[in-house]
Structure formats: structure tokens, C-alpha cells
Design a protein around this motif. Structure first.
Motif, mmCIF file in Angstrom:
data_model
loop_
_atom_site.group_PDB
_atom_site.id
_atom_site.type_symbol
_atom_site.label_atom_id
_atom_site.label_comp_id
_atom_site.label_asym_id
_atom_site.label_seq_id
_atom_site.Cartn_x
_atom_site.Cartn_y
_atom_site.Cartn_z
ATOM 1 N N THR A 77 0.859 -1.188 0.000
ATOM 2 C CA THR A 77 0.000 0.000 0.000
ATOM 3 C C THR A 77 0.887 1.226 0.000
ATOM 4 O O THR A 77 1.656 1.438 0.941
ATOM 5 C CB THR A 77 -0.917 0.013 1.242
ATOM 6 O OG1 THR A 77 -1.695 -1.200 1.273
ATOM 7 C CG2 THR A 77 -1.857 1.208 1.206
ATOM 8 N N HIS A 78 0.793 2.022 -1.056
ATOM 9 C CA HIS A 78 1.567 3.253 -1.189
ATOM 10 C C HIS A 78 0.595 4.433 -1.178
ATOM 11 O O HIS A 78 -0.348 4.468 -1.978
ATOM 12 C CB HIS A 78 2.377 3.268 -2.485
ATOM 13 C CG HIS A 78 3.472 2.243 -2.521
ATOM 14 N ND1 HIS A 78 4.752 2.507 -2.075
ATOM 15 C CD2 HIS A 78 3.474 0.953 -2.931
ATOM 16 C CE1 HIS A 78 5.494 1.418 -2.224
ATOM 17 N NE2 HIS A 78 4.740 0.458 -2.728
ATOM 18 N N VAL A 79 0.840 5.396 -0.286
ATOM 19 C CA VAL A 79 -0.058 6.536 -0.143
ATOM 20 C C VAL A 79 0.745 7.832 -0.193
ATOM 21 O O VAL A 79 1.769 7.958 0.484
ATOM 22 C CB VAL A 79 -0.835 6.483 1.190
ATOM 23 C CG1 VAL A 79 -1.940 7.537 1.200
ATOM 24 C CG2 VAL A 79 -1.409 5.093 1.438
ATOM 25 N N ASP A 80 0.262 8.781 -0.989
ATOM 26 C CA ASP A 80 0.822 10.130 -1.025
ATOM 27 C C ASP A 80 -0.275 11.111 -0.644
ATOM 28 O O ASP A 80 -1.332 11.145 -1.289
ATOM 29 C CB ASP A 80 1.355 10.466 -2.421
ATOM 30 C CG ASP A 80 2.723 9.847 -2.668
ATOM 31 O OD1 ASP A 80 3.704 10.324 -2.073
ATOM 32 O OD2 ASP A 80 2.802 8.885 -3.451
ATOM 33 N N ILE B 236 3.258 -1.069 4.131
ATOM 34 C CA ILE B 236 2.558 0.217 4.013
ATOM 35 C C ILE B 236 3.600 1.328 3.976
ATOM 36 O O ILE B 236 4.456 1.408 4.862
ATOM 37 C CB ILE B 236 1.603 0.466 5.202
ATOM 38 C CG1 ILE B 236 0.574 -0.650 5.331
ATOM 39 C CG2 ILE B 236 0.895 1.805 5.034
ATOM 40 C CD1 ILE B 236 -0.332 -0.494 6.541
ATOM 41 N N ARG B 237 3.514 2.185 2.965
ATOM 42 C CA ARG B 237 4.367 3.375 2.863
ATOM 43 C C ARG B 237 3.461 4.588 2.707
ATOM 44 O O ARG B 237 2.613 4.622 1.815
ATOM 45 C CB ARG B 237 5.311 3.277 1.656
ATOM 46 C CG ARG B 237 6.445 2.281 1.844
ATOM 47 C CD ARG B 237 7.235 2.107 0.563
ATOM 48 N NE ARG B 237 7.758 3.379 0.057
ATOM 49 C CZ ARG B 237 8.943 3.879 0.384
ATOM 50 N NH1 ARG B 237 9.730 3.250 1.232
ATOM 51 N NH2 ARG B 237 9.348 5.020 -0.136
ATOM 52 N N VAL B 238 3.648 5.573 3.592
ATOM 53 C CA VAL B 238 2.836 6.793 3.559
ATOM 54 C C VAL B 238 3.750 8.004 3.497
ATOM 55 O O VAL B 238 4.675 8.138 4.319
ATOM 56 C CB VAL B 238 1.922 6.888 4.809
ATOM 57 C CG1 VAL B 238 1.090 8.169 4.758
ATOM 58 C CG2 VAL B 238 1.014 5.666 4.911
ATOM 59 N N ARG B 239 3.498 8.868 2.542
ATOM 60 C CA ARG B 239 4.203 10.147 2.429
ATOM 61 C C ARG B 239 3.209 11.282 2.623
ATOM 62 O O ARG B 239 2.097 11.234 2.110
ATOM 63 C CB ARG B 239 4.871 10.294 1.055
ATOM 64 C CG ARG B 239 6.008 9.316 0.809
ATOM 65 C CD ARG B 239 6.635 9.544 -0.573
ATOM 66 N NE ARG B 239 7.728 8.625 -0.832
ATOM 67 C CZ ARG B 239 8.986 8.834 -0.481
ATOM 68 N NH1 ARG B 239 9.318 9.956 0.133
ATOM 69 N NH2 ARG B 239 9.916 7.931 -0.735
ATOM 70 N N VAL C 293 -4.100 4.297 9.953
ATOM 71 C CA VAL C 293 -3.275 5.484 9.724
ATOM 72 C C VAL C 293 -4.213 6.670 9.526
ATOM 73 O O VAL C 293 -5.108 6.627 8.677
ATOM 74 C CB VAL C 293 -2.368 5.324 8.488
ATOM 75 C CG1 VAL C 293 -1.522 6.582 8.294
ATOM 76 C CG2 VAL C 293 -1.477 4.097 8.631
ATOM 77 N N ALA D 61 0.469 12.955 11.306
ATOM 78 C CA ALA D 61 -0.081 11.621 11.104
ATOM 79 C C ALA D 61 0.084 10.778 12.350
ATOM 80 O O ALA D 61 0.985 11.002 13.165
ATOM 81 C CB ALA D 61 0.608 10.944 9.912
#
Length: 254
Positions: free
Chosen positions: A128-131, A160-163, A200, A229
Motif C-alpha cells: 500500500t503506497h499513499v501520497d 505500508i508506505r505513507v508520504r 493510519v 499523522a
């Protein structure tokens, strides 16, 4: 959708846009094969989309991709009609499920699918990639259930990667089941629990009023991230108890 020797390739894409009349339009709502999309009745300015599993899966060798882009001023909530069950396929290769989410400044996205169940013999890796823009808002919930009732789990990997505003605030990996690093089910891991979840939450106001780290009961913790966050991590004996923990945590952040 394409079908290859290695499995099914399916893709779904959603674009949410401010309609200029106090609501949210969906100029792109396109899914194929097992990734069928349905617009449901929203509330106020929010549009709602349901992801409907039109086929079994993901099976071994399948590769599913879901993309959602929320533009400035748009509000979108995405859910699923039922739990996703990772199942073994005829081949021995792993299945993949990729989620790519983008929220512009002034946009808001709630990604709230039902649980992912890792059935015995399955092998699934989820990314899961979130910008999120500096003034964007996000609620993301992921829940994994390790095996059906009375069943050992398959192999499950999750990242999970969140920017936020281009800055990485979360990069978390989880591996469970056969072949996962030792200790995943021990006291330093899931402690014998069979349901694990992450929540998140990204809100611009967290920059001004940061959330303090704290423990929620015996099986959940709130962890502020390096930006506006918060991460909530929880484990539970089953899916129902896990959902209650995450719902309570979200209410506490309101």
C-alpha cells in the motif's frame, strides 16, 4: 483484465473530483475482472465507492492493482462488500495485491476495506503506497486475519508506505505464516493472536495539536508519526474484536 499462465491481472482506478456544487464527482470509475467498482449513496460532499469481488481471489500467481486519486476539494470513502480471501492457486507463485492512493491538498480519503483473510496454503504479498498533500486528510484501515476458523494461515506479507507533503512518515512491513521470520507469532510479535490491524490517520491539525503516544487497553497502541499523522497498531483474537479496537481508536482521535 488479462489472464496469463501465471494468473489473473486485474486493475481498478478511481478519480474523485470536486464537482463545483458542494459535492464530489467520479470522472473515472473503472474496474475489471475481480475488481468491480460500484458507486453507492454518499453523504453530503462525500462520494462513496464499493469494491465488489466479482471472482474468487487473489489466487497464487494473481496480481491485482487498485488506484485512487482524490483531487483538491473532493471527499471519497472506499469500502468493500465482503472480506478478501487469499487462496492457494494451481501454481506455486505468490499472489500480489497493490494499492496506490493519492490525496491532493484539500482532498480527503477514507480507505476502509473489509478484512483480508489468509487461508491455509495461500501466498500473498500486499503493498500500500499513499501520497497525501500537506493539507490533505486520510483515514486508512488495514486488517489481516490469519486463517479461517480452526485453520492455520497461509504466508502473508504486507508493506505500508505513507508520504505527507513528499516526506516519508511511515514504512512498515509485516510477515506472517509459513516461511516468515521466526518469532512472528511469539511474545514480541502477535502473541498468539490471529487478527492484526493498522489504522493510519493524517490530519493537518495534528501539526498544531500533536497526538501523544499511548496504549489502548492491552492490545492496541497509538503512535504519533514524523508529520501530521498517527499510526494505531492492534492485535486481537479474531476479526470482530480487532474491528472494535480500531473503531474505538478512531473515535478517540476525533
Amino acid at each position: 483484465m488479462t489472464t496469463a499462465t501465471g494468473g489473473v491481472r486485474a486493475h481498478a482506478r478511481i478519480v474523485a473530483r470536486d464537482d463545483g456544487r458542494g459535492g464530489t464527482s467520479l470522472p473515472v470509475l473503472d474496474g475489471d475482472g475481480p475488481l468491480a467498482l460500484r458507486r453507492t449513496r454518499g453523504s453530503g460532499a462525500e462520494a462513496r465507492v464499493m469494491l465488489v469481488g466479482a471472482m474468487s481471489g487473489p489466487l497464487g500467481g494473481d496480481h491485482f492493482t487498485v488506484e485512487a486519486d482524490v483531487e483538491s476539494g473532493a471527499r471519497l470513502k472506499i469500502g468493500s462488500a465482503a472480506a478478501t480471501i487469499a487462496l492457494p492457486g494451481q501454481g506455486k507463485s505468490e499472489a500480489r495485491y497493490d494499492v496506490r492512493l493519492s490525496v491532493a491538498d484539500g482532498g480527503e480519503l477514507h480507505w476502509l476495506p473489509e478484512q483480508l483473510i489468509s487461508a491455509r496454503g495461500s501466498d500473498l504479498h500486499v503493498t500500500t503506497h499513499v501520497d497525501v498533500g500537506a493539507a490533505g486528510r486520510l483515514v486508512l484501515r488495514e486488517e489481516q486475519v490469519l486463517g479461517r476458523v480452526g485453520e492455520d494461515p497461509g504466508r502473508l506479507g504486507s508493506r505500508i508506505r505513507v508520504r505527507v507533503a513528499g516526506r516519508l512518515v511511515l514504512d512498515q512491513e509485516l510477515a506472517c505464516g509459513p516461511g516468515a521470520p521466526g518469532g512472528w507469532d511469539g511474545p514480541a510479535g502477535l502473541g498468539g493472536c490471529r487478527a492484526v490491524g493498522q489504522l493510519v490517520v493524517v490530519r493537518p491539525e495534528f501539526d498544531v495539536n500533536p497526538v501523544a503516544a499511548r496504549v489502548l487497553g492491552e492490545n492496541a497502541a497509538v503512535l504519533p508519526l514524523a508529520g501530521p499523522a498517527v499510526l494505531v497498531s492492534a492485535v486481537a483474537a479474531d476479526a470482530l474484536r480487532l474491528r472494535r479496537l480500531l473503531d474505538e481508536a478512531l473515535d478517540a482521535l476525533a
